[in-house]
Design a protein around this motif. Structure first.
Motif, mmCIF file in Angstrom:
data_model
loop_
_atom_site.group_PDB
_atom_site.id
_atom_site.type_symbol
_atom_site.label_atom_id
_atom_site.label_comp_id
_atom_site.label_asym_id
_atom_site.label_seq_id
_atom_site.Cartn_x
_atom_site.Cartn_y
_atom_site.Cartn_z
ATOM 1 N N GLU A 103 0.831 -1.200 0.000
ATOM 2 C CA GLU A 103 0.000 0.000 0.000
ATOM 3 C C GLU A 103 0.869 1.255 0.000
ATOM 4 O OE1 GLU A 103 -3.542 1.960 2.777
ATOM 5 O OE2 GLU A 103 -2.513 0.135 3.402
ATOM 6 N N GLU A 104 1.969 1.201 0.752
ATOM 7 C CA GLU A 104 2.888 2.341 0.823
ATOM 8 C C GLU A 104 3.461 2.671 -0.546
ATOM 9 O OE1 GLU A 104 5.260 5.365 2.540
ATOM 10 O OE2 GLU A 104 3.527 4.281 3.304
ATOM 11 N N LEU A 105 3.703 1.645 -1.374
ATOM 12 C CA LEU A 105 4.280 1.887 -2.697
ATOM 13 C C LEU A 105 3.368 2.764 -3.553
ATOM 14 C CD1 LEU A 105 5.904 -1.525 -3.714
ATOM 15 C CD2 LEU A 105 7.012 0.568 -2.925
ATOM 16 N N GLY A 106 2.058 2.653 -3.357
ATOM 17 C CA GLY A 106 1.142 3.518 -4.104
ATOM 18 C C GLY A 106 1.364 4.978 -3.763
ATOM 19 N N PHE A 107 1.575 5.272 -2.478
ATOM 20 C CA PHE A 107 1.850 6.645 -2.065
ATOM 21 C C PHE A 107 3.214 7.101 -2.586
ATOM 22 C CE2 PHE A 107 -0.713 5.092 1.746
ATOM 23 C CZ PHE A 107 -1.906 5.544 1.217
ATOM 24 N N VAL A 108 4.181 6.193 -2.577
ATOM 25 C CA VAL A 108 5.526 6.546 -3.031
ATOM 26 C C VAL A 108 5.515 6.865 -4.522
ATOM 27 C CG1 VAL A 108 7.914 5.753 -3.243
ATOM 28 C CG2 VAL A 108 6.588 5.141 -1.225
ATOM 29 N N ARG A 109 4.712 6.143 -5.300
ATOM 30 C CA ARG A 109 4.617 6.433 -6.733
ATOM 31 C C ARG A 109 4.118 7.855 -6.964
ATOM 32 N NH1 ARG A 109 2.272 1.143 -6.887
ATOM 33 N NH2 ARG A 109 3.804 -0.374 -7.663
ATOM 34 N N ALA A 110 3.134 8.261 -6.176
ATOM 35 C CA ALA A 110 2.613 9.634 -6.305
ATOM 36 C C ALA A 110 3.697 10.648 -5.940
ATOM 37 C CB ALA A 110 1.386 9.814 -5.418
ATOM 38 N N ASP A 111 4.447 10.366 -4.888
ATOM 39 C CA ASP A 111 5.546 11.260 -4.497
ATOM 40 C C ASP A 111 6.633 11.290 -5.571
ATOM 41 O OD1 ASP A 111 4.327 11.879 -2.083
ATOM 42 O OD2 ASP A 111 5.300 10.226 -1.032
ATOM 43 N N PHE A 112 6.876 10.141 -6.187
ATOM 44 C CA PHE A 112 7.896 10.068 -7.234
ATOM 45 C C PHE A 112 7.491 10.899 -8.445
ATOM 46 C CE2 PHE A 112 9.816 7.654 -10.873
ATOM 47 C CZ PHE A 112 11.113 8.057 -10.655
ATOM 48 N N ALA A 113 6.214 10.871 -8.788
ATOM 49 C CA ALA A 113 5.734 11.688 -9.913
ATOM 50 C C ALA A 113 5.946 13.175 -9.620
ATOM 51 C CB ALA A 113 4.261 11.397 -10.184
ATOM 52 N N ARG A 114 5.678 13.581 -8.389
ATOM 53 C CA ARG A 114 5.905 14.987 -8.016
ATOM 54 C C ARG A 114 7.391 15.326 -8.016
ATOM 55 N NH1 ARG A 114 1.340 13.866 -4.710
ATOM 56 N NH2 ARG A 114 2.646 13.089 -2.999
ATOM 57 N N ALA B 267 12.218 4.400 -10.982
ATOM 58 C CA ALA B 267 11.034 4.106 -11.787
ATOM 59 C C ALA B 267 10.898 2.604 -12.032
ATOM 60 C CB ALA B 267 11.099 4.860 -13.115
ATOM 61 N N ALA B 268 12.025 1.939 -12.298
ATOM 62 C CA ALA B 268 11.992 0.492 -12.524
ATOM 63 C C ALA B 268 11.570 -0.250 -11.264
ATOM 64 C CB ALA B 268 13.365 0.011 -12.989
ATOM 65 N N MET B 269 12.042 0.204 -10.101
ATOM 66 C CA MET B 269 11.689 -0.453 -8.846
ATOM 67 C C MET B 269 10.216 -0.252 -8.498
ATOM 68 S SD MET B 269 15.086 0.594 -6.640
ATOM 69 C CE MET B 269 14.646 -0.309 -5.154
ATOM 70 N N LEU B 270 9.639 0.873 -8.931
ATOM 71 C CA LEU B 270 8.250 1.186 -8.606
ATOM 72 C C LEU B 270 7.274 0.736 -9.682
ATOM 73 C CD1 LEU B 270 8.717 4.777 -7.138
ATOM 74 C CD2 LEU B 270 7.994 2.748 -5.885
ATOM 75 N N GLU B 271 7.769 0.146 -10.745
ATOM 76 C CA GLU B 271 6.908 -0.294 -11.841
ATOM 77 C C GLU B 271 5.870 -1.283 -11.309
ATOM 78 O OE1 GLU B 271 5.420 -0.357 -15.643
ATOM 79 O OE2 GLU B 271 7.076 0.875 -14.926
ATOM 80 N N PRO B 272 4.575 -0.988 -11.488
ATOM 81 C CA PRO B 272 3.549 -1.919 -10.997
ATOM 82 C C PRO B 272 3.716 -3.302 -11.630
ATOM 83 C CG PRO B 272 2.567 0.182 -11.605
ATOM 84 C CD PRO B 272 3.994 0.214 -12.097
ATOM 85 N N GLY B 273 3.485 -4.316 -10.855
ATOM 86 C CA GLY B 273 3.655 -5.678 -11.341
ATOM 87 C C GLY B 273 4.507 -6.488 -10.396
ATOM 88 N N TRP B 274 5.144 -7.516 -10.943
ATOM 89 C CA TRP B 274 5.868 -8.450 -10.082
ATOM 90 C C TRP B 274 7.112 -7.816 -9.457
ATOM 91 C CZ3 TRP B 274 10.903 -9.905 -10.835
ATOM 92 C CH2 TRP B 274 11.464 -9.638 -12.078
ATOM 93 N N VAL B 275 7.737 -6.826 -10.146
ATOM 94 C CA VAL B 275 8.932 -6.182 -9.574
ATOM 95 C C VAL B 275 8.571 -5.458 -8.284
ATOM 96 C CG1 VAL B 275 10.728 -4.456 -9.942
ATOM 97 C CG2 VAL B 275 10.038 -5.958 -11.819
ATOM 98 N N PRO C 116 10.312 -4.663 3.670
ATOM 99 C CA PRO C 116 9.942 -3.360 4.239
ATOM 100 C C PRO C 116 11.118 -2.399 4.364
ATOM 101 C CG PRO C 116 8.946 -5.147 5.506
ATOM 102 C CD PRO C 116 9.918 -5.780 4.545
ATOM 103 N N GLU C 117 12.310 -2.926 4.622
ATOM 104 C CA GLU C 117 13.481 -2.055 4.749
ATOM 105 C C GLU C 117 13.802 -1.381 3.422
ATOM 106 O OE1 GLU C 117 18.179 -2.321 6.086
ATOM 107 O OE2 GLU C 117 16.810 -3.942 6.603
ATOM 108 N N ALA C 118 13.683 -2.140 2.332
ATOM 109 C CA ALA C 118 13.928 -1.562 1.007
ATOM 110 C C ALA C 118 12.870 -0.524 0.669
ATOM 111 C CB ALA C 118 13.955 -2.668 -0.052
ATOM 112 N N VAL C 119 11.613 -0.794 1.030
ATOM 113 C CA VAL C 119 10.541 0.167 0.796
ATOM 114 C C VAL C 119 10.813 1.445 1.577
ATOM 115 C CG1 VAL C 119 8.078 0.631 1.123
ATOM 116 C CG2 VAL C 119 8.826 -1.602 0.285
ATOM 117 N N HIS C 120 11.251 1.300 2.827
ATOM 118 C CA HIS C 120 11.554 2.480 3.649
ATOM 119 C C HIS C 120 12.695 3.296 3.041
ATOM 120 C CE1 HIS C 120 12.335 4.999 7.115
ATOM 121 N NE2 HIS C 120 13.582 4.602 7.110
#
Length: 201
Positions: free
Chosen positions: A68-79, A105-113, A121-125
């Motif tokens: 779920e956090e990755l969805g917020f991070v994608r929005a922050d990444f776009a900004r 961008a590659a790490m946040l690409e929706p899908g299996w990656v 969680p540490e990598a997400v943080h």
């Protein structure tokens, strides 16, 4: 507002406990134990039940799951991309930043990656911190320092600091992706070992 509070109280533990005790008071009344004072008995038992019942506590805020956090991070990444696109950077730091953003961008690409990333969680943080704090801070301090350097030339150039900071962030991101790749490699090896063991059994 008052209606919602009333409805909340009707569903509360205090009201349920008080009602149960009140019903017990009615039973006492019907069996003749309460006598002529039955309204006082029923009200007293209701009040006692409501007082001894534990209060309803609000649910503590739940931190978002890594996926779920990755969805917020994608929005922050776009900004972040919009922000850095408006900044005039020297060629060398701009090249490092472009490579870093491509990696993010590659790490946040929706899908299996992103699915693999969400399992760590540490990598997400680390990715969240880099996108929300580290990269904007690098670019912002560069802009501010560059302005002062124009007034008082001398000292180490802001461009060198910026390039070094972005390089460190890229190295960190590359280590994270290497760790994730190693996790997938171990998973593959584990499955191979499992299949080999099944063949021999």
């Amino acid at each position: 507002m008052a209606t919602s509070r009333a409805l909340a109280y009707l569903e509360s533990k205090k009201n349920l406990a008080g009602s149960a005790c009140g019903v017990a008071g009615l039973v006492l009344t019907l069996t003749g134990v309460a006598g002529t004072y039955w309204p006082v008995v029923v009200a007293g038992l209701y009040a006692s039940g409501a007082l001894i019942a534990p209060p309803d506590l609000p649910e503590p805020p739940r931190p978002p799951e890594p996926a779920e956090e990755l969805g917020f991070v994608r929005a922050d990444f776009a900004r972040l991309r919009e922000y850095v696109a408006e900044v005039d950077l020297p060629a060398e730091p701009a090249e490092v930043l472009a490579g870093l953003l491509e990696l993010y961008a590659a790490m946040l690409e929706p899908g299996w990656v992103a699915g693999v990333l969400a399992t760590d969680p540490e990598a997400v943080h680390a990715l969240t911190r880099a996108i929300r704090t580290d990269v904007p801070e690098c670019v912002d301090t560069y802009n501010r320092t560059r302005w002062w350097t124009r007034l008082t030339p001398g000292g180490e150039s802001p461009e060198r600091h910026l390039e070094r900071q972005l390089t460190l962030l890229r190295e960190e991101a590359e280590r994270r992706t290497a760790d994730l790749r190693e996790t997938e490699a171990r998973r593959q090896q584990t499955h191979t070992t499992y299949l080999e063991g099944r063949r021999e059994s």
